[in-house]
Design an enzyme around this catalytic site. Structure first.
Site, PDB file in Angstrom:
ATOM      1  N   CYS A 273     -28.625 -18.828   6.315  1.00 10.50           N
ATOM      2  CA  CYS A 273     -28.980 -19.525   7.560  1.00 10.50           C
ATOM      3  C   CYS A 273     -28.244 -20.856   7.744  1.00 10.50           C
ATOM      4  O   CYS A 273     -27.616 -21.078   8.792  1.00 10.50           O
ATOM      5  CB  CYS A 273     -30.480 -19.760   7.641  1.00 10.50           C
ATOM      6  SG  CYS A 273     -31.500 -18.439   7.014  1.00 10.50           S
ATOM      7  N   ARG A 302     -30.949 -16.211  -6.046  1.00  8.12           N
ATOM      8  CA  ARG A 302     -32.268 -16.845  -6.048  1.00  8.12           C
ATOM      9  C   ARG A 302     -32.818 -16.848  -7.469  1.00  8.12           C
ATOM     10  O   ARG A 302     -32.761 -15.828  -8.167  1.00  8.12           O
ATOM     11  CB  ARG A 302     -33.229 -16.119  -5.097  1.00  8.12           C
ATOM     12  CG  ARG A 302     -32.781 -16.242  -3.646  1.00  8.12           C
ATOM     13  CD  ARG A 302     -33.713 -15.558  -2.672  1.00  8.12           C
ATOM     14  NE  ARG A 302     -33.197 -15.658  -1.316  1.00  8.12           N
ATOM     15  CZ  ARG A 302     -33.728 -15.074  -0.247  1.00  8.12           C
ATOM     16  NH1 ARG A 302     -34.824 -14.339  -0.390  1.00  8.12           N
ATOM     17  NH2 ARG A 302     -33.196 -15.221   0.948  1.00  8.12           N
ATOM     18  N   GLN A 320     -27.276  -9.433   1.635  1.00  5.66           N
ATOM     19  CA  GLN A 320     -28.120  -9.022   2.748  1.00  5.66           C
ATOM     20  C   GLN A 320     -27.265  -8.581   3.933  1.00  5.66           C
ATOM     21  O   GLN A 320     -26.149  -9.066   4.118  1.00  5.66           O
ATOM     22  CB  GLN A 320     -29.011 -10.178   3.206  1.00  5.66           C
ATOM     23  CG  GLN A 320     -30.170 -10.488   2.284  1.00  5.66           C
ATOM     24  CD  GLN A 320     -31.087 -11.538   2.873  1.00  5.66           C
ATOM     25  OE1 GLN A 320     -30.643 -12.482   3.513  1.00  5.66           O
ATOM     26  NE2 GLN A 320     -32.378 -11.394   2.646  1.00  5.66           N
ATOM     27  N   ASP A 322     -27.269  -9.621   6.749  1.00 10.07           N
ATOM     28  CA  ASP A 322     -27.833 -10.791   7.408  1.00 10.07           C
ATOM     29  C   ASP A 322     -27.141 -11.047   8.740  1.00 10.07           C
ATOM     30  O   ASP A 322     -25.930 -10.858   8.865  1.00 10.07           O
ATOM     31  CB  ASP A 322     -27.638 -12.004   6.499  1.00 10.07           C
ATOM     32  CG  ASP A 322     -28.819 -12.941   6.531  1.00 10.07           C
ATOM     33  OD1 ASP A 322     -29.767 -12.652   7.276  1.00 10.07           O
ATOM     34  OD2 ASP A 322     -28.790 -13.949   5.829  1.00 10.07           O
ATOM     35  N   HIS A 324     -27.479 -13.778  12.436  1.00 11.55           N
ATOM     36  CA  HIS A 324     -28.153 -14.820  13.216  1.00 11.55           C
ATOM     37  C   HIS A 324     -27.633 -14.732  14.640  1.00 11.55           C
ATOM     38  O   HIS A 324     -26.415 -14.723  14.867  1.00 11.55           O
ATOM     39  CB  HIS A 324     -27.880 -16.200  12.619  1.00 11.55           C
ATOM     40  CG  HIS A 324     -28.442 -16.363  11.242  1.00 11.55           C
ATOM     41  ND1 HIS A 324     -27.769 -15.932  10.123  1.00 11.55           N
ATOM     42  CD2 HIS A 324     -29.622 -16.882  10.816  1.00 11.55           C
ATOM     43  CE1 HIS A 324     -28.514 -16.179   9.051  1.00 11.55           C
ATOM     44  NE2 HIS A 324     -29.631 -16.757   9.445  1.00 11.55           N
ATOM     45  N   LYS A 403     -42.348 -14.570  12.888  1.00  6.27           N
ATOM     46  CA  LYS A 403     -41.440 -13.479  12.540  1.00  6.27           C
ATOM     47  C   LYS A 403     -42.111 -12.129  12.716  1.00  6.27           C
ATOM     48  O   LYS A 403     -43.339 -12.015  12.794  1.00  6.27           O
ATOM     49  CB  LYS A 403     -40.962 -13.628  11.092  1.00  6.27           C
ATOM     50  CG  LYS A 403     -42.080 -13.567  10.055  1.00  6.27           C
ATOM     51  CD  LYS A 403     -41.536 -13.649   8.633  1.00  6.27           C
ATOM     52  CE  LYS A 403     -42.668 -13.582   7.607  1.00  6.27           C
ATOM     53  NZ  LYS A 403     -42.183 -13.493   6.227  1.00  6.27           N
ATOM     54  N   HIS A 449     -33.148 -14.980  13.372  1.00  7.86           N
ATOM     55  CA  HIS A 449     -32.714 -14.483  12.068  1.00  7.86           C
ATOM     56  C   HIS A 449     -33.058 -12.998  12.015  1.00  7.86           C
ATOM     57  O   HIS A 449     -34.173 -12.598  12.370  1.00  7.86           O
ATOM     58  CB  HIS A 449     -33.441 -15.198  10.927  1.00  7.86           C
ATOM     59  CG  HIS A 449     -33.344 -16.684  10.967  1.00  7.86           C
ATOM     60  ND1 HIS A 449     -32.657 -17.414  10.019  1.00  7.86           N
ATOM     61  CD2 HIS A 449     -33.865 -17.600  11.812  1.00  7.86           C
ATOM     62  CE1 HIS A 449     -32.764 -18.702  10.291  1.00  7.86           C
ATOM     63  NE2 HIS A 449     -33.498 -18.842  11.384  1.00  7.86           N
TER      64      HIS A 449
END
Length: 606
Positions: A273, A302, A320, A322, A324, A403, A449
């Site tokens: 992000c 992580r 991911q 991922d 945005h 979310k 996201h």
């Protein structure tokens, strides 16, 4: 539309009560046992104990025998309300109960009793123990009190309980099937990946697994390219200032791997992000660029607790799918609708069911409450417009915005939270992002996201188990294995191999001097989608005898027809894989085995 919230159901009560029955048996066996918490979880229950000796599965016969006697005695579950002082006096030798009492905000506490066992418990329970007769103890594990490695290690005994005998039998059958399908086991057998203690929480990909994994990633890349996404690639090491600006440092720093260089702290990024905000802010933007859909397949790290690591489903290093999406307020509903369509397309393609959950503002949140109210209203409007049912999880949103979580259910009936859609008004403000609107004024974009698979490593592991390692043709590491019956057909087999390779088909030849039955059996064990058997007749006719893993014998076919069929399945990503019929679907209870929810039960006095 929103589905109505169900009250606590019979399964919840049965499983909660079964946990108390097990604790009663443990108290009989170990009068000096210390009791922690014993909540119901999805499909079962557990209880945490501090005991004078280690418990193993060899003790289960005795524990279950005592539980059956308690059930036969048909003890009543009685509830009383005690003052905290009375509770403290009763539980004076139970340190975990005393700690729970101190954390309960109410003046009085809820107590449940059955036979000789008394517990600090918010309930609810069944009326009598006979309602819990369909149960089975499953396994024992270590568990830190409150999930904190600095706290005492307790022994956690897991079990399952159901309303009917056939439900219990189906569940135990599912567990046996799950063992057979375990991605760690299949990963070794099919040479997909491995793990090594020298890199805990990381996957060592082998050629077969890496090929299938890359096919999965290629699907998500194509999906995004076909819907107007651009892809970026950013560094993985950042000054912690980036995460201080985004707000992640205050909420997440203990999960970040950190490197100290002099007085500067660097972090290996755990999410995409913040640096995607840097991309949007790298130049002046126009409203004409919105919605701007930005994808990144960056490697994330992580710092998960060692005890929480689990094969490929819980790792420290992962990628991911991922993305945005930067939007205006007016574009939110259309974008959310598009994302829900992509989720439906993807999960349908893999043959999995799913349901939606809408999570609202948590207790600790960034920004103004008015902005949160607007964000929740926008997300709810998009959900309502989709026409899909959803459940509301009050207070379970991200710290920066509400979310939608999408939970898929695999072929074994197990629920996995993978996809997520999060609406965020905070990050664009924290990074001072803006675009020039049609009236030539600067406005702040809103960011959504979005991930469909979430962790690709985790999603891959789920698919390994969902398909029992037998991937559909488009995803299989080896799509075709050519099997010659005798050495005389070897040249023809290799010529077929060359034709298939030119068409982009992944193919191997088995021309060993082995019996054809053994070759077929080995190809079946490898779960190869297509097996092309070549004998004297096939070689003379320029054909192949076709077998598939999903359907068995298909008969003799022209090579061009086989190539056309395989290419069509690859191009359309056909689901030509066996999906286990979920015998438990109608029995699944709507409870959760999420660790955070279990700890929440402890906070409430379970």
């Amino acid at each position: 539309m929103m589905s109505e919230q169900k009250s606590v159901d019979d399964y919840y009560k049965i499983r909660h009560s079964a946990a108390h029955i097990m604790a009663t048996a443990i108290q009989e066996m170990f009068p000096d046992a210390k009791f922690a918490i014993g909540p119901p979880i999805q499909d079962g229950f557990y209880y945490d104990f501090e005991l004078p000796r280690p418990i193993s599965t060899e003790d289960f016969d005795e524990i279950e025998s005592r539980m059956k006697k308690i059930i036969k005695d048909n003890q009543e579950f009685k509830r009383e309300e005690w003052s905290k002082d009375k509770a403290r006096e009763f539980f004076h030798d139970q340190p975990y109960k005393l700690e729970l009492i101190d954390r309960i905000p109410d003046e009085n506490v809820s107590i449940y009793m059955n036979g000789p066992f008394t517990d600090l418990c918010a309930g609810p329970h069944v009326f009598r123990t006979k309602q819990c007769k369909h149960f089975k103890l499953l396994r024992v594990a270590g568990a830190y009190w409150k999930g904190d490695e600095n706290q005492p290690m307790l022994q956690r005994i897991y079990g399952t309980a159901w309303k009917k005998r056939d439900e219990l039998d189906d569940y135990l059958h599912m567990l046996e099937e799950a063992k057979r399908r375990d991605h760690r086991k299949l990963g070794r057998e099919l040479e997909l990946f491995d793990f090594n203690r020298l890199a805990p929480g990381a996957i060592f990909w082998k050629p077969n697994g890496w090929t299938a994994y890359q096919e999965l990633k290629r699907y998500f890349r194509e999906l995004e390219q076909n819907h107007g996404y651009v892809e970026i690639c950013n560094p993985i090491l950042y000054n912690k200032e980036l995460f201080e600006q985004s707000g992640h440092w205050d909420h997440y720093n203990e999960h970040m791997f950190q490197i100290q260089e002099g007085e500067v702290t660097y972090c290996i990024k755990p999410m995409n992000c913040p640096d995607t905000m840097l991309f949007f802010g790298s130049k002046k933007r126009s409203y004409r660029e919105l919605p701007m859909r930005v994808a990144e397949f960056g490697m994330l790290h992580r710092n998960e607790l060692t005890g929480a690591l689990s094969g490929a489903t819980r790792v420290r290093q992962f990628c991911q799918d991922d993305a945005h999406i930067f939007v205006t307020q007016a574009q939110i509903e259309d974008e959310i609708s598009l994302m829900l369509e992509l989720v439906d397309q993807t999960y349908t393609m893999f043959g999995v069911d799913y349901h939606l959950e809408f999570s609202t503002r948590p207790d600790e949140y960034l920004g103004e409450i008015e902005v949160w109210n607007d964000a929740e209203a926008a997300l709810k409007s998009a959900l309502d417009a989709s026409g899909k049912d959803y459940k509301i999880n009050e207070g379970d949103g991200a710290f920066y915005g509400p979310k939608i979580d999408i939970h898929l259910r695999d072929g074994l009936g197990r629920s996995w939270q993978c996809a997520t859609i999060q609406l965020d008004y905070q990050l664009p403000q924290r990074f001072n992002l803006s675009y020039t609107d049609a009236d030539n004024t600067d406005r702040t974009p809103i960011v959504i996201h979005r991930a469909i698979a979430g962790s690709l490593e985790r999603f891959f592991a789920i698919l390994v188990e969902h398909f029992a390692g037998a991937f559909p043709t488009w995803m299989a590491p080896v799509q075709v294995r050519i099997l010659s019956i005798t050495d005389d057909q070897a040249d023809y087999a290799w010529s077929i191999r060359d034709r298939l390779k030119k068409e982009g088909i992944r193919v191997e030849v088995d021309d060993r001097s082995e019996k054809i039955g053994k070759k077929i059996a080995e190809a079946e064990v490898a779960k190869t989608p297509y097996m092309l058997v070549i004998g004297k007749r096939e070689a003379e006719q320029g054909k192949v005898a076709v077998r598939t893993y999903a359907d068995g014998k298909k008969g003799v076919m022209d090579v061009d027809d086989v190539i056309s069929e395989i290419k069509d399945k690859i191009a359309n990503r056909t689901l030509d894989a066996k999906i286990l019929e979920n015998r438990l679907a109608k029995h699944q209870a709507e409870t959760s085995d999420d660790d955070d929810q279990d700890l929440d039960m402890a906070e409430r006095g379970y």
